[in-house]
Design a protein around this motif. Structure first.
Motif: not given
Length: 241
Positions: A35-47, A164-172
Motif C-alpha cells: 500500500l505505501t509503495r503504490t498509494q501515491g499513484r492512485i487517483e479516485h476521480r477520472v478527471a 506493474a513495477d516489478a515487470l518494468g511497466l510505468d503505470a498509474t
C-alpha cells in the motif's frame, strides 16, 4: 508423568501462538508495504487521473452470482468510456479471461464500450488476461506497452501497480468505484490475501504468464497530440450557403 505432559502441551501451545503472531505480523506488514509503495499513484476521480497513452482495463464478470449486473464491471466500463471521451487516454487495452468458448470477458467489455460510443479503433482486445499478473505481463511483452493507466477498483489497484513495477511497466492507477456494492468487504478482505501471494509470485517462485504468444505492438497516438473533439454545429443555424 502427568505434569510432564502438561508442560510439553503448554510449550507446544506457546510455540503455536508465537507462530500465529509472527504470521499475522508478516501478513499485515506485507500489505502495508504494498500500500505505501503504490498509494501515491492512485487517483479516485477520472478527471484527475494522469494522462497516459494506454488505459488497461481489467476484465471481470458481467453478471453477479445472483444474476444481476456486476457493479464492478459497470464501474470499469463507465470509467473507461469517460477516460476516452475526456482524452485522458488515447487507447484502451481490454484484457480478460477467455479460457472457454462460453466465457469471454474482452468481447463483453468491447460490446459494452461500443454501446457507450467508444470507437472500435480505440480498443484492442487481449483474450489471455487470465489474471492481473498475466494482463500486465502481456501488456508489456506482447503489446509493447511501456506507460499505462490501470483502470479498476481502488482495492485492486495497489496489487496491480506493484506487479506493474516489478515487470518494468510505468503505470498509474485510476480508481473506479461502483455506485452500490453490498459485498465489497469480502473482495477487499480477499485482496489482502492476494497481495501476500503476489509477493511470493514475484520474489520467491518467479511466476510466469500462462500464455504470451507473438508480439503485437499497439499503435498509439500520444494524448497530447490528439485533436480536440469537434464542436457540433448549432442546429438553430442554417449551414447552407
Amino acid at each position: 508423568m502427568q505434569p510432564l505432559r502438561w508442560k510439553w502441551l503448554k510449550t507446544l501451545l506457546m510455540i503455536l501462538g508465537a507462530g500465529v503472531v509472527i504470521v499475522g505480523l508478516f501478513f499485515v506488514a506485507a500489505n502495508l508495504w504494498v500500500l505505501t509503495r503504490t498509494q501515491g499513484r492512485i487517483e479516485h476521480r477520472v478527471a484527475q487521473c494522469t494522462k497516459q497513452p494506454v488505459g488497461i482495463v481489467f476484465g471481470t464478470s458481467h453478471w453477479t452470482r445472483a444474476g444481476g449486473r456486476n457493479p464492478y464491471f459497470e464501474a470499469r466500463m463507465r470509467g473507461a468510456a469517460d477516460l476516452i471521451s475526456q482524452r485522458q487516454v488515447s487507447h484502451l487495452l481490454l484484457s480478460g479471461d477467455n479460457r472457454t468458448q462460453f466465457y469471454n470477458e474482452p468481447i463483453t467489455m468491447w460490446r459494452d464500450l461500443r454501446g457507450r460510443d467508444v470507437a472500435e479503433a480505440d480498443m484492442t482486445l487481449d483474450y489471455a488476461g487470465f489474471s492481473t499478473f498475466d494482463t500486465l505481463a502481456r501488456a508489456r511483452e506482447v503489446f509493447g506497452v511501456e506507460r499505462a493507466m490501470l483502470v479498476t477498483q481502488p482495492w485492486h489497484l495497489p496489487r496491480a501497480l506493484y506487479i506493474a513495477d516489478a515487470l518494468g511497466l510505468d503505470a498509474t492507477g485510476c480508481a473506479v468505484s461502483p455506485d452500490h456494492a453490498s459485498e465489497s468487504w469480502r473482495l477487499e478482505a480477499r485482496e489482502w490475501i492476494a497481495r501476500v501471494s503476489m509477493l511470493g509470485d514475484i520474489y520467491l517462485w518467479g511466476r510466469q504468464p500462462y500464455f504470451l504468444g507473438p508480439r503485437e505492438p499497439l499503435r498509439i497516438v500520444p494524448p497530447d497530440q490528439l485533436l480536440p473533439p469537434a464542436v457540433p454545429a448549432d442546429r438553430g443555424e442554417s449551414t447552407s450557403d
